[in-house]
Design an enzyme around this catalytic site. Structure first.
Site, PDB file in Angstrom:
ATOM      1  N   HIS A 133       7.755  -2.799  -7.475  1.00 31.36           N
ATOM      2  CA  HIS A 133       8.763  -2.340  -6.517  1.00 31.36           C
ATOM      3  C   HIS A 133       8.268  -2.734  -5.120  1.00 31.36           C
ATOM      4  O   HIS A 133       7.122  -3.206  -4.982  1.00 31.36           O
ATOM      5  CB  HIS A 133       9.007  -0.831  -6.674  1.00 31.36           C
ATOM      6  CG  HIS A 133       7.770   0.010  -6.570  1.00 31.36           C
ATOM      7  ND1 HIS A 133       7.046   0.143  -5.401  1.00 31.36           N
ATOM      8  CD2 HIS A 133       7.111   0.759  -7.494  1.00 31.36           C
ATOM      9  CE1 HIS A 133       6.018   0.948  -5.611  1.00 31.36           C
ATOM     10  NE2 HIS A 133       6.016   1.325  -6.875  1.00 31.36           N
TER      11      HIS A 133
ATOM     12  N   HIS B 173       4.606  -2.037  -4.066  1.00 34.52           N
ATOM     13  CA  HIS B 173       3.565  -2.966  -4.530  1.00 34.52           C
ATOM     14  C   HIS B 173       3.550  -4.227  -3.654  1.00 34.52           C
ATOM     15  O   HIS B 173       2.493  -4.705  -3.255  1.00 34.52           O
ATOM     16  CB  HIS B 173       3.861  -3.424  -5.967  1.00 34.52           C
ATOM     17  CG  HIS B 173       3.751  -2.342  -6.999  1.00 34.52           C
ATOM     18  ND1 HIS B 173       4.813  -1.939  -7.758  1.00 34.52           N
ATOM     19  CD2 HIS B 173       2.696  -1.608  -7.409  1.00 34.52           C
ATOM     20  CE1 HIS B 173       4.423  -0.992  -8.605  1.00 34.52           C
ATOM     21  NE2 HIS B 173       3.144  -0.761  -8.419  1.00 34.52           N
TER      22      HIS B 173
ATOM     23  N   ASP C  99      -1.439   6.550  -3.410  1.00 34.69           N
ATOM     24  CA  ASP C  99      -2.466   7.152  -4.260  1.00 34.69           C
ATOM     25  C   ASP C  99      -3.727   7.361  -3.412  1.00 34.69           C
ATOM     26  O   ASP C  99      -4.747   6.708  -3.623  1.00 34.69           O
ATOM     27  CB  ASP C  99      -2.758   6.232  -5.451  1.00 34.69           C
ATOM     28  CG  ASP C  99      -1.506   5.988  -6.274  1.00 34.69           C
ATOM     29  OD1 ASP C  99      -1.226   6.786  -7.163  1.00 34.69           O
ATOM     30  OD2 ASP C  99      -0.783   5.010  -5.989  1.00 34.69           O
TER      31      ASP C  99
ATOM     32  N   GLN D 107      -7.023   8.197  -5.090  1.00 34.42           N
ATOM     33  CA  GLN D 107      -7.531   6.989  -5.759  1.00 34.42           C
ATOM     34  C   GLN D 107      -8.222   6.076  -4.754  1.00 34.42           C
ATOM     35  O   GLN D 107      -9.340   5.590  -4.990  1.00 34.42           O
ATOM     36  CB  GLN D 107      -6.365   6.269  -6.427  1.00 34.42           C
ATOM     37  CG  GLN D 107      -6.656   4.847  -6.848  1.00 34.42           C
ATOM     38  CD  GLN D 107      -5.483   4.234  -7.581  1.00 34.42           C
ATOM     39  OE1 GLN D 107      -5.195   4.607  -8.708  1.00 34.42           O
ATOM     40  NE2 GLN D 107      -4.796   3.302  -6.958  1.00 34.42           N
TER      41      GLN D 107
ATOM     42  N   MET E 222       8.181   5.410  -3.133  1.00 32.57           N
ATOM     43  CA  MET E 222       8.509   4.529  -4.265  1.00 32.57           C
ATOM     44  C   MET E 222       7.423   4.626  -5.325  1.00 32.57           C
ATOM     45  O   MET E 222       6.236   4.710  -5.004  1.00 32.57           O
ATOM     46  CB  MET E 222       8.641   3.093  -3.796  1.00 32.57           C
ATOM     47  CG  MET E 222       9.882   2.878  -2.986  1.00 32.57           C
ATOM     48  SD  MET E 222      10.131   1.135  -2.667  1.00 32.57           S
ATOM     49  CE  MET E 222      11.601   1.228  -1.660  1.00 32.57           C
TER      50      MET E 222
ATOM     51  N   SER F  18       6.781   3.466  -9.792  1.00 33.28           N
ATOM     52  CA  SER F  18       7.343   2.928 -11.039  1.00 33.28           C
ATOM     53  C   SER F  18       7.893   4.073 -11.884  1.00 33.28           C
ATOM     54  O   SER F  18       8.796   3.879 -12.696  1.00 33.28           O
ATOM     55  CB  SER F  18       6.265   2.189 -11.831  1.00 33.28           C
ATOM     56  OG  SER F  18       5.650   1.222 -11.023  1.00 33.28           O
TER      57      SER F  18
HETATM   58  P1  AMP Z   1       0.407   1.286  -9.647  1.00 36.61           P
HETATM   59  O1  AMP Z   1       1.102   0.112 -10.227  1.00 36.61           O
HETATM   60  O2  AMP Z   1       1.251   2.531  -9.599  1.00 36.61           O
HETATM   61  O3  AMP Z   1      -0.962   1.514 -10.236  1.00 36.61           O
HETATM   62  O4  AMP Z   1       0.149   0.944  -8.118  1.00 36.61           O
HETATM   63  C1  AMP Z   1      -0.561  -0.204  -7.739  1.00 36.61           C
HETATM   64  C2  AMP Z   1      -0.881  -0.131  -6.265  1.00 36.61           C
HETATM   65  O5  AMP Z   1       0.329  -0.020  -5.511  1.00 36.61           O
HETATM   66  C3  AMP Z   1      -1.733   1.096  -5.885  1.00 36.61           C
HETATM   67  O6  AMP Z   1      -2.683   0.725  -4.901  1.00 36.61           O
HETATM   68  C4  AMP Z   1      -0.712   2.045  -5.327  1.00 36.61           C
HETATM   69  O7  AMP Z   1      -1.245   2.974  -4.404  1.00 36.61           O
HETATM   70  C5  AMP Z   1       0.240   1.089  -4.627  1.00 36.61           C
HETATM   71  N1  AMP Z   1       1.556   1.705  -4.454  1.00 36.61           N
HETATM   72  C6  AMP Z   1       2.333   2.266  -5.416  1.00 36.61           C
HETATM   73  N2  AMP Z   1       3.446   2.784  -4.870  1.00 36.61           N
HETATM   74  C7  AMP Z   1       3.370   2.554  -3.531  1.00 36.61           C
HETATM   75  C8  AMP Z   1       4.216   2.860  -2.410  1.00 36.61           C
HETATM   76  N3  AMP Z   1       5.360   3.516  -2.558  1.00 36.61           N
HETATM   77  N4  AMP Z   1       3.809   2.462  -1.199  1.00 36.61           N
HETATM   78  C9  AMP Z   1       2.631   1.803  -1.027  1.00 36.61           C
HETATM   79  N5  AMP Z   1       1.801   1.482  -2.031  1.00 36.61           N
HETATM   80  C10 AMP Z   1       2.160   1.856  -3.258  1.00 36.61           C
END
Ligand code: AMP
Length: 282
Positions: free
Chosen positions: A34, A37, A152, A155, A186, A188
């Site tokens: 999204h 990412h 996150d 994290q 946002m 997933s």
């Molecule tokens: P994920 O696929 O959920 O593991 O996320 C991968 C990376 O994208 C991580 O570093 C998340 O913190 C970042 N991320 C996910 N959603 C957002 C968002 N809405 N805004 C900024 N970064 C995001």
């Protein structure tokens, strides 16, 4: 954009880029991309920190608990491939679980303490899985810089600690949270929400806005801030609070009063979907 599946091909690609004097920026994800990412890729480029970008897509089994959504986590590689290409990614790393965790693998990386609070209370093995996979990915990709989202925040702070503690030769950056028009961060996992839940889901960011406005008016007491946030969230029928925490960004320990560099974070179940959000007061 080149797609690499084997870990040794990924490393070889990176080493070739390095040999040509390129700087590699890396964005690890679990896919179902999204704009949040994709903003991480832009962030790395805008900061001028890299000339080549690598994104990984890997739904990491070790960061899901036994009763969590590993099986049903949304996956669509074709869609992700197109979005990554449009975003100008140079290499897309899409490893298989058997490669990342071979049969006799026994090693985990754990940042003590920081992974057991906040999200770690309901997800006790989650951050051990995250630090382990991020360690593997950084060793495979060998980037100069890796970008993570503030979405996150726990994290990110744990990964930053790990990189510092283990003298890992990479710079880690945190990019801001990308939100929907109504303020929902946002994620997933937002696809799990039905229309009523989607409406209620905005209560997380609204609660954070309430806290921020109170702080702007001079409120510093953590309990008064969390009480106001709790009251707001409880007005929403499908919402059930997992936690609301106000902590020091260095060690994630609770603080009684807002200080410079405080993290206000929360996790709320909206129906069956657990959502997180946060703000950093600095
Ligand atoms: P994920 O696929 O959920 O593991 O996320 C991968 C990376 O994208 C991580 O570093 C998340 O913190 C970042 N991320 C996910 N959603 C957002 C968002 N809405 N805004 C900024 N970064 C995001």
């Amino acid at each position: 954009m080149i797609i690499l599946q084997r870990t040794e091909d990924m490393t070889q690609w990176s080493r070739e880029q390095r040999a040509r004097g390129k700087r590699i920026g890396f964005v690890p994800t679990m896919g179902f991309l999204h704009p949040g990412h994709l903003s991480l890729v832009e962030f790395a480029k805008i900061q001028g920190r890299c000339s080549q970008t690598v994104m990984s897509i890997f739904v990491n089994p070790t960061q899901f608990g036994p009763n969590e959504d590993f099986e049903k986590y949304p996956r669509d590689f074709e869609r992700d491939r197109k979005l990554a290409e449009q975003a100008g990614i140079d290499a897309l790393f899409y490893p298989a679980a058997d490669d990342m965790y071979e049969k006799f693998a026994r090693t985990f990386v754990e940042v003590e303490g920081m992974g057991k609070v906040m999200c770690g209370v309901t997800r006790p093995t989650h951050f051990r899985g995250v630090t382990t996979v991020v360690n593997k990915l950084l060793n495979i990709v060998e980037p100069h810089v890796a970008v993570f989202g503030q979405k996150d925040a726990q994290q990110f702070l744990i990964i930053k600690r790990m990189v510092q503690d283990l003298f890992m030769p990479v710079e880690v950056l945190m990019a801001p949270i990308v939100r929907e028009n109504d303020g929902l961060a946002m994620s997933s996992r937002n696809v799990y929400l039905n229309p009523n839940e989607r409406k209620d889901a905005v209560c997380l960011s609204q609660a954070l806005n309430i806290a921020q406005a109170m702080i702007a008016h001079g409120e510093t007491h953590s309990t008064r801030l969390t009480d106001a946030m709790r009251m707001h969230i409880e007005k929403h029928a499908s919402a059930r609070i997992d936690y609301i925490a106000i902590v020091d960004t260095e060690n994630l320990l609770p603080i009684l009063q807002i200080q410079k560099s405080s993290l206000i974070a929360l996790a709320v179940y909206i129906g069956k979907t657990r959502l997180i959000d946060n703000i950093i007061i600095s």
